[in-house]
Design a protein around this motif. Structure first.
Motif, short mmCIF file in Angstrom:
data_model
loop_
_atom_site.label_atom_id
_atom_site.label_comp_id
_atom_site.label_asym_id
_atom_site.label_seq_id
_atom_site.Cartn_x
_atom_site.Cartn_y
_atom_site.Cartn_z
N GLY A 10 0.79 -1.23 0.00
CA GLY A 10 0.00 0.00 0.00
C GLY A 10 0.82 1.27 0.00
O GLY A 10 2.02 1.23 -0.20
N TYR A 12 -3.38 2.39 0.09
CA TYR A 12 -4.51 2.36 -0.82
C TYR A 12 -5.60 3.28 -0.28
O TYR A 12 -5.72 3.45 0.93
N VAL A 14 -9.05 4.66 1.16
CA VAL A 14 -10.05 4.05 2.06
C VAL A 14 -11.22 3.48 1.27
O VAL A 14 -11.69 2.37 1.55
N LYS A 17 -10.34 0.16 -0.23
CA LYS A 17 -10.28 -0.90 0.78
C LYS A 17 -11.67 -1.29 1.25
O LYS A 17 -11.97 -2.48 1.42
N ARG A 18 -12.54 -0.31 1.46
CA ARG A 18 -13.92 -0.60 1.88
C ARG A 18 -14.66 -1.42 0.82
O ARG A 18 -15.30 -2.42 1.14
N LEU A 20 -13.30 -3.33 -1.51
CA LEU A 20 -12.71 -4.66 -1.56
C LEU A 20 -13.13 -5.50 -0.36
O LEU A 20 -13.42 -6.69 -0.50
N ALA A 21 -13.21 -4.90 0.82
CA ALA A 21 -13.67 -5.63 2.01
C ALA A 21 -15.10 -6.15 1.79
O ALA A 21 -15.41 -7.30 2.11
N THR A 42 -8.77 -7.28 7.26
CA THR A 42 -7.71 -6.39 7.71
C THR A 42 -6.79 -6.09 6.54
O THR A 42 -6.40 -6.99 5.80
N PHE A 43 -6.44 -4.80 6.38
CA PHE A 43 -5.46 -4.39 5.40
C PHE A 43 -4.21 -3.94 6.15
O PHE A 43 -4.28 -2.99 6.92
N GLU A 45 -0.94 -2.34 5.33
CA GLU A 45 -0.20 -1.67 4.26
C GLU A 45 1.24 -1.52 4.71
O GLU A 45 1.57 -0.64 5.49
N CYS A 89 -8.45 -8.97 -5.47
CA CYS A 89 -7.33 -8.10 -5.06
C CYS A 89 -6.59 -7.54 -6.25
O CYS A 89 -6.15 -6.39 -6.24
N LEU A 93 -6.81 -3.57 -6.42
CA LEU A 93 -5.59 -2.89 -5.96
C LEU A 93 -4.44 -2.96 -6.95
O LEU A 93 -3.37 -2.42 -6.68
#
Length: 151
Positions: A10, A12, A14, A17-18, A20-21, A42-43, A45, A89, A93
């Motif tokens: 990272g 990345y 927010v 990430k949200r 992708l979560a 959990t990310f 980075e 992913c 990302l």
């Protein structure tokens, strides 16, 4: 549980990430036959130079997805999940699929503690191993019913 942890180079945004979560939670629920409300993501980075894949030549930047899951699912099901998570992913990302490893650690359900509200009262308890019954009755619902019955 499950707890999906991505170690990546990272940072990345927010929002990425949200999103992708959310996608990871839905993929996990669909493929592993459960509900997304159980999934924590959990990310981590690590930044440039924080994780390396070793080989014959120079080490190369890499990423690792660690999947802490309840035991009970066959290898083919876990492989389908791993493939879908890698694709997600890579798309979200821009990670290199050749340098993204997925590792599974399986636990007994009773190695996980969680709190739920039962009839307005916060109650805690240990989980259960995954069974096919979870495809029709969400784990949280069956644990709530058991707590209501005094379990």
């Amino acid at each position: 549980m499950p707890h999906i942890q991505l170690d990546a180079p990272g940072p990345y945004p927010v929002a990425a990430k949200r999103d992708l979560a959310r996608r990871i939670g839905r993929l996990f629920a669909e493929i592993m036959q459960t509900t997304p409300d159980l999934v924590d993501v959990t990310f981590r980075e690590l930044g440039e130079g924080g994780l390396w894949r070793c080989g014959d030549g120079e080490p190369a930047p890499a990423a690792v997805l660690s999947c802490e899951i309840r035991r009970g699912r066959p290898p083919e099901q876990r492989a389908r999940l791993a493939d879908a998570l890698v694709d997600a992913c890579v798309e979200a990302l821009g990670l290199d699929p050749l340098r993204l490893t997925v590792e599974f650690t399986q636990h007994a359900g009773d190695e996980v503690f969680r709190k739920v509200v039962v009839d307005g009262v916060l109650r805690g308890g240990l989980g259960r191993d995954w069974t096919e019954a979870e495809t029709t009755t969400p784990l949280i619902e069956s644990l709530t019913t058991a707590k209501r019955a005094g379990g």
